[in-house]
Design a protein around this motif. Sequence first.
Motif, PDB file in Angstrom:
ATOM      1  N   ILE A  82      91.782  13.884  29.585  1.00 18.01           N
ATOM      2  CA  ILE A  82      92.544  14.024  28.347  1.00 18.01           C
ATOM      3  C   ILE A  82      91.688  13.622  27.146  1.00 18.01           C
ATOM      4  CG2 ILE A  82      94.527  13.183  27.045  1.00 18.01           C
ATOM      5  CD1 ILE A  82      96.010  12.863  29.646  1.00 18.01           C
ATOM      6  N   ARG A  83      91.618  14.520  26.166  1.00 16.05           N
ATOM      7  CA  ARG A  83      90.947  14.198  24.909  1.00 16.05           C
ATOM      8  C   ARG A  83      91.963  13.546  23.974  1.00 16.05           C
ATOM      9  NH1 ARG A  83      88.247  19.389  22.469  1.00 16.05           N
ATOM     10  NH2 ARG A  83      87.567  17.810  20.958  1.00 16.05           N
ATOM     11  N   LEU A  84      91.586  12.439  23.357  1.00 22.18           N
ATOM     12  CA  LEU A  84      92.508  11.756  22.445  1.00 22.18           C
ATOM     13  C   LEU A  84      92.982  12.683  21.333  1.00 22.18           C
ATOM     14  CD1 LEU A  84      90.907   8.206  22.009  1.00 22.18           C
ATOM     15  CD2 LEU A  84      93.005   8.789  23.236  1.00 22.18           C
ATOM     16  N   ASP A 115      95.767   6.013  30.296  1.00 25.75           N
ATOM     17  CA  ASP A 115      95.670   4.922  31.253  1.00 25.75           C
ATOM     18  C   ASP A 115      95.328   3.618  30.545  1.00 25.75           C
ATOM     19  OD1 ASP A 115      93.070   5.802  30.626  1.00 25.75           O
ATOM     20  OD2 ASP A 115      92.295   4.899  32.452  1.00 25.75           O
ATOM     21  N   PRO A 116      95.637   2.471  31.131  1.00 27.36           N
ATOM     22  CA  PRO A 116      95.394   1.172  30.482  1.00 27.36           C
ATOM     23  C   PRO A 116      93.939   0.949  30.081  1.00 27.36           C
ATOM     24  CG  PRO A 116      96.853   0.896  32.364  1.00 27.36           C
ATOM     25  CD  PRO A 116      96.365   2.311  32.414  1.00 27.36           C
ATOM     26  N   ASP A 166      87.392  11.490  20.125  1.00 23.07           N
ATOM     27  CA  ASP A 166      87.876  11.367  21.499  1.00 23.07           C
ATOM     28  C   ASP A 166      87.432  10.085  22.180  1.00 23.07           C
ATOM     29  OD1 ASP A 166      89.323  13.852  21.737  1.00 23.07           O
ATOM     30  OD2 ASP A 166      87.377  14.846  21.639  1.00 23.07           O
ATOM     31  N   ASN A 167      86.355   9.483  21.708  1.00 23.59           N
ATOM     32  CA  ASN A 167      85.891   8.231  22.291  1.00 23.59           C
ATOM     33  C   ASN A 167      86.840   7.106  21.887  1.00 23.59           C
ATOM     34  OD1 ASN A 167      84.358   5.570  22.158  1.00 23.59           O
ATOM     35  ND2 ASN A 167      82.897   6.834  23.295  1.00 23.59           N
ATOM     36  N   PRO A 168      87.530   6.474  22.833  1.00 20.68           N
ATOM     37  CA  PRO A 168      88.553   5.479  22.459  1.00 20.68           C
ATOM     38  C   PRO A 168      87.980   4.271  21.721  1.00 20.68           C
ATOM     39  CG  PRO A 168      88.181   5.482  24.829  1.00 20.68           C
ATOM     40  CD  PRO A 168      87.465   6.674  24.292  1.00 20.68           C
ATOM     41  N   ARG A 169      86.790   3.820  22.108  1.00 15.66           N
ATOM     42  CA  ARG A 169      86.203   2.670  21.413  1.00 15.66           C
ATOM     43  C   ARG A 169      85.861   3.032  19.966  1.00 15.66           C
ATOM     44  NH1 ARG A 169      84.123  -2.223  22.849  1.00 15.66           N
ATOM     45  NH2 ARG A 169      82.533  -3.098  21.456  1.00 15.66           N
ATOM     46  N   ASP A 170      85.321   4.228  19.770  1.00 11.78           N
ATOM     47  CA  ASP A 170      85.012   4.666  18.404  1.00 11.78           C
ATOM     48  C   ASP A 170      86.289   4.809  17.579  1.00 11.78           C
ATOM     49  OD1 ASP A 170      82.306   4.694  18.882  1.00 11.78           O
ATOM     50  OD2 ASP A 170      82.177   6.865  19.207  1.00 11.78           O
TER      51      ASP A 170
END
Length: 359
Positions: free
Chosen positions: A6-8, A114-115, A75-79
Motif C-alpha cells: 500500500i502506498r500512503l 500495519d502498526p 509514500d515513505n512513512p518516516r519522511d
Amino acid sequence: MDATTIRLTELAHGGGCGCKLAPSVLQSLLADQPMAAGFSQLLVGTETADDAAVWQVDEKLAVIATTDFFMPMVDNPRDFGRIAATNAISDIYAMGGKPIMALAILGIPVNKLDPATVREILQGGASVCAEAGIPVAGGHSIDSPEPIYGLAVIGLGHPDRIRRNSGARPGDALILTKGIGIGIYSAAIKKGALPDGAYEEMIASTTLLNRVGAALAEDPAVHGITDVTGFGLLGHALEMARGSGLRLTIGMEAVPFLAHAASLAGQGFVTGASHRNWDSYSASVTLPPGLPDAGRMLLTDPQTSGGLLIACDPEAADDLVERIVAAGYPLARRIGTATAGEPGVTVTGGGVARSGQKG
C-alpha cells in the motif's frame, strides 16, 4: 491484506498542505465566528490570518500556540512524519518564537496500515522534534478513513520580538528563504514522474526547520514574517499585503524555484489546490501580461513546509540574505518590495531565472 504493498499517497485524496481548504472557503467558514475581543493579553488571534496565536504572560514572556496536520504527500512513512512535524513547528519560528514542546495528532485507517508503518510515521515526527530540541509530550489518535499526522506546538517568545504577517512597512524589501515547487513535485510523485534526484531535493527542503525565524526576530530591521504553505507564494504574500495595508510587488525572475519545478509545471503536474488558490484570490493579484499558465501555477503552488516570507528594511536586505544563506538556506533570495497602495500583489517580469540544483 499485505500492508507493504500500500502506498500512503493512494490512501489520501490530497496530500501535504494541498489539503488545506481554499482561502475563499476558509474565509466564508470563519465569517460569522466571534472575534477574540476583550482578551487584552491575546497579542495575535485570527484577525490577520497569522501563523499562530500569541498570548502575553508578562512584559518579557509570550506563549505561542499552533497546530498543523495533513494527509501524506509521500509514500515513505518516516519522511511523511518528518515533513509534517517540520511544517507544524514552522509556525512558531514564523512568529519569531522558539518551540518548547509538541503534541502529536494522528488519524489512521487501522484496517489498512500495519502498526510498523504507523510507528515509522511517529518516529519520523519525533526525530524532527528532537532536532528542534523539543519533546513530543503527548497527543491524540483516532481511527480515520485516511492517514493524518501533525502536531500541536507550543513556543515562547518575547512580546517585543513577535513578528506578525501584518508587520510590513512601506519601502520594505521582501525575502523568501526556500524554493517554490513542493506541490508540483508531489503531483509528479503520484504519477511516478519525478525526475532523478528530485525526491531528495524535496525532502531536503521540506525537512529543513525554519529556525532562522527566531534569530531574525531579534533584528529590528526585520518587520514582518510569515511562512509560505498551502495558499502558495501569492496567497501568503496577499495575507501580508492585506494585514499590512500595502501593495507587494514580486519579481518573477527573482523567485527561487526547485530545480525541476518549472519543467514539471509546464508538463501539467500541478495540484487541484493550485487552481482553488487562484480562484480564491485572483481579483487581488496582477500578473504580467502573457504569463503562461505554468508560470501562474508556480506562484499558486501549495507549499508544504515552505520557506519564510520576510519584510525588512531595504538597506539591511542584502546582508540578511547572506546571513540566511549562511545559516543553511541556499535558495534564499530577495524577491520584491512593499509599497503604499491598494492591498494586493503585483507580479512583474515573467522569466524563471533562479532555481535549485538537481539533487
